[in-house]
Design an enzyme around this catalytic site. Structure first.
Site, mmCIF file in Angstrom:
data_model
loop_
_atom_site.group_PDB
_atom_site.id
_atom_site.type_symbol
_atom_site.label_atom_id
_atom_site.label_comp_id
_atom_site.label_asym_id
_atom_site.label_seq_id
_atom_site.Cartn_x
_atom_site.Cartn_y
_atom_site.Cartn_z
ATOM 1 N N CYS A 127 0.852 -1.078 0.009
ATOM 2 C CA CYS A 127 0.014 0.006 -0.106
ATOM 3 C C CYS A 127 0.754 1.284 0.005
ATOM 4 O O CYS A 127 1.470 1.519 -1.096
ATOM 5 C CB CYS A 127 -1.005 -0.012 1.272
ATOM 6 N N HIS B 156 -3.839 -5.661 1.032
ATOM 7 C CA HIS B 156 -3.480 -6.072 2.157
ATOM 8 C C HIS B 156 -4.220 -7.528 2.615
ATOM 9 O O HIS B 156 -4.963 -8.044 1.964
ATOM 10 C CB HIS B 156 -3.974 -5.236 3.360
#
Length: 482
Positions: free
Chosen positions: A333, A430
Site C-alpha cells: 500500500c 493487504h
C-alpha cells in the site's frame, strides 16, 4: 429484549478489545445472537466491513468472534490519525471529513446521531450487544462532548464494567481514582469491574479487592490472568509494536521499519507466528538488520510524511545496501507507493508537500486523488499462481513501466508492480500473508520451510480458548451473562 454491556478502561491498552472479543465468542458459544459495538475508535489498523466501508480492525475481529458478518455499524466513527492534517474522520464506513484534535472536540456532538443510529441498527435482532469504550472515562476534561465512553453509556443507558490492568501497576489507584473523579451520574453507570492481566497467585490480591470495594462500593466480576492466547490475535494499537523484542535468531529475518503512521500492521501477524521467521520491528534510531533476507515497507496513513521520516532515519540507505546485497523488498500500500520514483499530491490531501522523490526501486509514479479505494478483494497472485483473499484501503493511482509486470490480478485488473529481477515488489493488497498457500510459497522462495500453521484457524482457536478461560473466571453476575 436486547441486553447490553459496555467495557470501559481505566486507560488505553488495558485489554478491552481482547476481553470484548472473548466475551463475544463466549456468548456465541452459548447460542446467543451477539454483536460487538465501538462508538468511536482511533486507529490506522482498519478493515473493510462485509457491508462495505471502513471499520476498526478490532471490530472486524470481534465480529469474527460473534461468527457474524462485520458491519460499518459496529464502529460508526473511526478516526485515522494523519500527520500535519490531523485525523481523517470516517462515519459509518465513509470518509466524512478531517480535523485537528481541538476542532474534532467541537465536531463530536454532530456525530452522536450517527452513533445512535448505528446502535439501534445493531441491536435489531440481537440478544446481546457488547460495547467497547475508548481510552478512559476519567478524561473528564473531554466529558462534555464525549461520544465514546460515558457520553454514549448514559445516552443509550448501557451498564458499564470498568477494566483495570494490574500488569502496569497502580490498578487500585486507577480504579479508585476513576470512581473519585467521575460525576455521580457517570459513577452510577458502573456496575462493577474486572482486573485484567494478572500474573501469579490470584489469591494474593484478595486484600486488594477488599480495598477497592471499600473505596468504590463496586463488586469485582473477575480477576483475569495474563491470557497468552491474546498474542495470537491481531492487535489494535500500534503501541504493541514498540514492545516487540528480538528473540533468538531464526532461519529468516524479516525487517519492518516502524514508520510513524504505520497502518494495517496486522499484515505481519501471520509472519510473526511462523516458527522459522524472526520479524524485527525496527524502531526509530535503530538500523535495519543487515542479516535480513526481506525488508517490508508497511502501509501508511501519511505516505509522504512517513517517506520523509524513513529518510530522516537513514533507512533509505539501509534499504539500498540491502538491495545491493541481493536482498528482497516488499512494499504494501503506502510502502508500495514509496518504492517508486515520484509521489504527487496536487490536492494537498496529505499536507503541504505536493511532490516528493520516492526510493526509486520501482519504475512507477503515484498521484494522490480524493477518491478512496475501499473494498474486500479476491485476487490471483501471478508469481505463485495461487488465489488470494484480502482487502484494499488506499488513496492514489500508481502507473509506470514496472506496472506492466503486476504482482496480482484483482477482478481482471492489474495490481502492483515488480522489478525485472522480481526482487522488488509492490502491491496495494493487504492481508497477503493470512493466505497460507501464498505465505508458504513466498517463505520457500526466501529459503525457509513453508507455512507451518493455518493462520485463520489459529485465530479462531485462540478466540475459543479465551472464551473458555473467561467462562471459568468471570462471575455469572456480569451484565448480559446472568
Amino acid at each position: 429484549m436486547t441486553q447490553s454491556i459496555m467495557l470501559q478502561g481505566t486507560g488505553s491498552d488495558v485489554g478491552k478489545t481482547v476481553l470484548v472479543a472473548g466475551l463475544c465468542r463466549l456468548a456465541a458459544n452459548r447460542g446467543m445472537k451477539v454483536r460487538p459495538f465501538k462508538p468511536q475508535n482511533m486507529s490506522n489498523n482498519a478493515a473493510v466491513a462485509d457491508d462495505g466501508g471502513e471499520i476498526g480492525r478490532a471490530q472486524w475481529l470481534q465480529a469474527l468472534a460473534c461468527r457474524v458478518p462485520s458491519s460499518v455499524h459496529m464502529n460508526p466513527v473511526l478516526l485515522k490519525p494523519q500527520s500535519s492534517t490531523g485525523s481523517q474522520i470516517v462515519v459509518q464506513g465513509k470518509v466524512w471529513g478531517q480535523a485537528a484534535g481541538r476542532d474534532y472536540q467541537r465536531l463530536k456532538p454532530q456525530l452522536m446521531g450517527a452513533v445512535m443510529e448505528s446502535w439501534e441498527t445493531l441491536r435489531d435482532g440481537a440478544d446481546l450487544v457488547i460495547v467497547e469504550g475508548a481510552g478512559s472515562p476519567a478524561e473528564v476534561n473531554l466529558r462534555a462532548s464525549d461520544i465514546a465512553n460515558m457520553g454514549f453509556a448514559t445516552k443509550a443507558n448501557v451498564p458499564v464494567v470498568l477494566v483495570g490492568d494490574i500488569d502496569r501497576g497502580g490498578v487500585i489507584a486507577s480504579l479508585v481514582g476513576t470512581h473519585t473523579i467521575l460525576s455521580k451520574a457517570d459513577r452510577q453507570m458502573i456496575t462493577g469491574y474486572l482486573i485484567n492481566k494478572f500474573r501469579g497467585d490470584i489469591s494474593l490480591f484478595d486484600s486488594g479487592l477488599v480495598e477497592i470495594e471499600k473505596h468504590t462500593g463496586w463488586p469485582c466480576f473477575g480477576v483475569i490472568p495474563w491470557l497468552r492466547e491474546a498474542g495470537q490475535l491481531p492487535a489494535e494499537d500500534s503501541v504493541v509494536l514498540e514492545r516487540v523484542a528480538r528473540g533468538a535468531t531464526k532461519s529468516l529475518v524479516i525487517a519492518v521499519p516502524l514508520i510513524e503512521r504505520i497502518a494495517n500492521f496486522d499484515d505481519f501477524d501471520p509472519l510473526m507466528a511462523e516458527s522459522d521467521v524472526e520479524l524485527v520491528m525496527v524502531r526509530p534510531g535503530e538500523r535495519l538488520p543487515p542479516e535480513a533476507g526481506l525488508v517490508v515497507i508497511p502501509g501508511s496513513k501519511a505516505t509522504i510524511s512517513d517517506l520523509m521520516m524513513l529518510r530522516d532515519q537513514g533507512w533509505d540507505h539501509d534499504i539500498d545496501q540491502h538491495v545491493a546485497r541481493g536482498g528482497r523488498v516488499l512494499g504494501i500500500c503506502g510502502g508500495f507507493q514509496m518504492l517508486g520514483n515520484k509521489i504527487y499530491d496536487p490536492h494537498g490531501i496529505e499536507g503541504p508537500v505536493h511532490e516528493i522523490n520516492g526510493l526509486g526501486l520501482l519504475n512507477i509514479e503515484t498521484v494522490m486523488a480524493p477518491a478512496k479505494t475501499v473494498q474486500n478483494t479476491k485476487a490471483h497472485n501471478l508469481s505463485y499462481d495461487v488465489k488470494l483473499d484480502g482487502y484494499e484501503i488506499h488513496l492514489g493511482k500508481t502507473q509506470g513501466i514496472d506496472c506492466k509486470k503486476p504482482f496480482n490480478t484483482i477482478d481482471g485488473r492489474s495490481d502492483g508492480a515488480m522489478s525485472k529481477d522480481g526482487k522488488i515488489v509492490g502491491t496495494y493488497m493487504h492481508g497477503l500473508f493470512a493466505n497460507d498457500v501464498f505465505r508458504g510459497r513466498y517463505l520457500e522462495d526466501l529459503g525457509v520451510n513453508g507455512a507451518n500453521l493455518n493462520y485463520r484457524m489459529e485465530v479462531d482457536r485462540a478466540l475459543d480458548q479465551i472464551a473458555g478461560r473467561l467462562d471459568e473466571l468471570v462471575s455469572s453476575n456480569l451484565p448480559g451473562f446472568a
